[in-house]
Design a protein around this motif. Structure first.
Motif, PDB file in Angstrom:
ATOM      1  N   LEU A  49       0.960  -1.015  -0.109  1.00  0.00           N
ATOM      2  CA  LEU A  49       0.255   0.241  -0.260  1.00  0.00           C
ATOM      3  C   LEU A  49       0.957   1.334   0.081  1.00  0.00           C
ATOM      4  N   ASP A  50       0.436   2.887  -0.237  1.00  0.00           N
ATOM      5  CA  ASP A  50       0.620   3.640  -0.069  1.00  0.00           C
ATOM      6  C   ASP A  50       1.286   3.614   1.411  1.00  0.00           C
ATOM      7  N   ARG A  51       2.657   4.407   1.912  1.00  0.00           N
ATOM      8  CA  ARG A  51       3.325   4.392   2.559  1.00  0.00           C
ATOM      9  C   ARG A  51       3.296   3.388   3.381  1.00  0.00           C
ATOM     10  N   LEU A  63      -2.783   2.886 -19.425  1.00  0.00           N
ATOM     11  CA  LEU A  63      -1.347   3.419 -20.070  1.00  0.00           C
ATOM     12  C   LEU A  63      -0.299   3.051 -18.649  1.00  0.00           C
ATOM     13  N   PHE A  64      -0.765   2.957 -17.445  1.00  0.00           N
ATOM     14  CA  PHE A  64       0.282   2.322 -16.590  1.00  0.00           C
ATOM     15  C   PHE A  64       0.731   0.999 -17.008  1.00  0.00           C
ATOM     16  N   SER A  65       0.253   0.443 -18.299  1.00  0.00           N
ATOM     17  CA  SER A  65       0.623  -0.619 -18.711  1.00  0.00           C
ATOM     18  C   SER A  65       1.476  -0.737 -19.145  1.00  0.00           C
ATOM     19  N   ASN A  79       3.343   2.041 -19.836  1.00  0.00           N
ATOM     20  CA  ASN A  79       4.723   2.326 -18.957  1.00  0.00           C
ATOM     21  C   ASN A  79       5.251   1.393 -18.784  1.00  0.00           C
ATOM     22  N   ARG A  80       4.918   0.159 -18.159  1.00  0.00           N
ATOM     23  CA  ARG A  80       6.020  -1.001 -18.321  1.00  0.00           C
ATOM     24  C   ARG A  80       6.654  -1.260 -19.617  1.00  0.00           C
ATOM     25  N   TRP A  81       5.368  -1.763 -20.066  1.00  0.00           N
ATOM     26  CA  TRP A  81       5.778  -2.358 -21.827  1.00  0.00           C
ATOM     27  C   TRP A  81       7.240  -1.332 -22.323  1.00  0.00           C
ATOM     28  N   ASP A 131      10.109  -0.599  -7.896  1.00  0.00           N
ATOM     29  CA  ASP A 131       9.177  -0.173  -6.797  1.00  0.00           C
ATOM     30  C   ASP A 131       8.125   0.032  -7.107  1.00  0.00           C
ATOM     31  N   ARG A 132       7.420  -1.026  -6.726  1.00  0.00           N
ATOM     32  CA  ARG A 132       6.209  -1.125  -7.860  1.00  0.00           C
ATOM     33  C   ARG A 132       5.937  -1.536  -9.091  1.00  0.00           C
ATOM     34  N   TYR A 133       4.526  -3.179  -9.582  1.00  0.00           N
ATOM     35  CA  TYR A 133       4.721  -3.538 -10.381  1.00  0.00           C
ATOM     36  C   TYR A 133       3.578  -3.814 -11.475  1.00  0.00           C
ATOM     37  N   SER A 167       0.482  -3.534  -8.409  1.00  0.00           N
ATOM     38  CA  SER A 167       0.261  -2.202  -8.559  1.00  0.00           C
ATOM     39  C   SER A 167      -1.611  -1.907  -9.549  1.00  0.00           C
ATOM     40  N   GLY A 168      -1.066  -2.417 -10.882  1.00  0.00           N
ATOM     41  CA  GLY A 168      -1.596  -2.407 -12.243  1.00  0.00           C
ATOM     42  C   GLY A 168      -3.097  -2.712 -11.473  1.00  0.00           C
ATOM     43  N   VAL A 169      -2.581  -4.487 -11.146  1.00  0.00           N
ATOM     44  CA  VAL A 169      -3.979  -5.394 -11.004  1.00  0.00           C
ATOM     45  C   VAL A 169      -4.727  -4.820  -9.864  1.00  0.00           C
TER      46      VAL A 169
HETATM   47  P1  DGP Z   1       3.933   5.615  -6.314  1.00  0.00           P
HETATM   48  O1  DGP Z   1       4.752   7.090  -7.214  1.00  0.00           O
HETATM   49  O2  DGP Z   1       4.510   4.785  -5.786  1.00  0.00           O
HETATM   50  O3  DGP Z   1       3.414   6.426  -5.143  1.00  0.00           O
HETATM   51  O4  DGP Z   1       2.773   5.344  -7.686  1.00  0.00           O
HETATM   52  C1  DGP Z   1       1.816   6.667  -7.356  1.00  0.00           C
HETATM   53  C2  DGP Z   1       0.215   5.883  -7.558  1.00  0.00           C
HETATM   54  O5  DGP Z   1       0.065   5.069  -8.371  1.00  0.00           O
HETATM   55  C3  DGP Z   1       0.208   4.637  -6.172  1.00  0.00           C
HETATM   56  O6  DGP Z   1      -1.222   5.350  -5.086  1.00  0.00           O
HETATM   57  C4  DGP Z   1       0.201   3.894  -6.478  1.00  0.00           C
HETATM   58  C5  DGP Z   1      -0.740   3.561  -8.042  1.00  0.00           C
HETATM   59  N1  DGP Z   1      -0.513   3.059  -9.449  1.00  0.00           N
HETATM   60  C6  DGP Z   1       0.775   2.753  -9.242  1.00  0.00           C
HETATM   61  N2  DGP Z   1       0.821   2.027  -9.855  1.00  0.00           N
HETATM   62  C7  DGP Z   1      -0.544   1.980 -10.352  1.00  0.00           C
HETATM   63  C8  DGP Z   1      -0.589   0.817 -12.165  1.00  0.00           C
HETATM   64  O7  DGP Z   1      -0.614   0.057 -12.769  1.00  0.00           O
HETATM   65  N3  DGP Z   1      -2.426   1.380 -12.160  1.00  0.00           N
HETATM   66  C9  DGP Z   1      -3.242   2.168 -11.351  1.00  0.00           C
HETATM   67  N4  DGP Z   1      -4.360   1.949 -11.054  1.00  0.00           N
HETATM   68  N5  DGP Z   1      -2.184   2.521 -10.099  1.00  0.00           N
HETATM   69  C10 DGP Z   1      -1.282   2.382  -9.671  1.00  0.00           C
END
Ligand code: DGP
Ligand code: NA
Ligand code: NA
Length: 213
Positions: free
Chosen positions: A18-20, A75-77, A79-81, A100-102, A105-107
């Motif tokens: 989670l955030d934080r 778009l998040f996806s 960004n990984r591609w 840091d996140r992958y 997080s997307g799902v």
């Molecule tokens: P961060 O920079 O790690 O604080 O991430 C920014 C915010 O975006 C955080 O609330 C988590 C969310 N997030 C990160 N990756 C994804 C993603 O792939 N899809 C969605 N919907 N949210 C994401």
């Protein structure tokens, strides 16, 4: 990379939570630790806000733009591609990546909004599967108490509770859960122990695999 040996590749180590939950500080500590041991290692993060796709994501997260839930998911996806081939090249060249996140997080974040779980997983299909996912497990209430949220779009307790539930549906054998409500040094020690094993395993030639394996 044609002809490059599969031996001695880097490990793909992803941090989720989670955030934080403490991901960003633990990623930094792990980077210094592995560097100190003489490993080739880089710290990456998603979203990578430096690309043009990443700038659209950043505008969305800071509430400067509005986007349909499906659109921002893709778009998040994307960004990984857009980093996938560089990721593969780095790993094959022997560099360990701390990310840091992958895709998790997307799902978790998009399905927490009510989007279909399998629909959310689909665009991640074919990205490189992590060797290890370190999940920093913290009760949402406890995370919310930590110095407050920064005010970005998803940083609200009720929403984070839903994200936590959806994260748990993604846990598989590559995950290690760490109790992130412990003190920062205890979390750090556990992360180091878990990661070392995986770095060594990858250096012995464990092949790369793809999501969702
Ligand atoms: P961060 O920079 O790690 O604080 O991430 C920014 C915010 O975006 C955080 O609330 C988590 C969310 N997030 C990160 N990756 C994804 C993603 O792939 N899809 C969605 N919907 N949210 C994401
Ligand atoms: Na955040
Ligand atoms: Na973070």
């Amino acid at each position: 990379l044609m002809g490059a040996s599969n031996e001695s590749r880097g490990a793909l180590v992803v941090f989720e939570g989670l955030d934080r939950s403490g991901k960003t500080s633990q990623c930094g500590k792990l980077l210094s630790y592995l560097e100190g041991m003489g490993h080739s290692v880089e710290l990456w993060r998603f979203p990578d806000r430096t690309t043009s796709v990443g700038q659209m994501i950043s505008a969305y997260l800071t509430n400067k733009s509005q986007l349909d839930d499906h659109t921002i998911h893709l778009l998040f996806s994307a960004n990984r591609w857009e980093k996938r081939s560089m990721m593969e090249a780095k790993l094959k060249a022997g560099t360990t990546l701390i990310v840091d996140r992958y895709s998790y997080s997307g799902v978790a974040f998009s399905s927490a909004k009510g989007l279909d779980f399998e629909w959310c997983k689909a665009p991640e299909n074919g990205l490189i599967a992590p060797d290890l996912v370190v999940y920093l497990d913290i009760p949402p209430e406890k995370a919310a108490e930590r110095g407050g949220y920064g005010g970005e779009r998803y940083e609200q307790l009720e929403f984070q509770k839903k994200v936590a539930q959806h994260y748990k549906l993604l846990e598989d054998s590559s995950w290690k859960m760490i109790d992130a409500s412990q003190c920062i040094e205890d979390v750090e020690k556990q992360v180091e122990e878990i990661v070392l094993e995986h770095v060594v395993t990858c250096q012995k030639g464990k092949p790369l695999s793809s999501l969702w394996s």
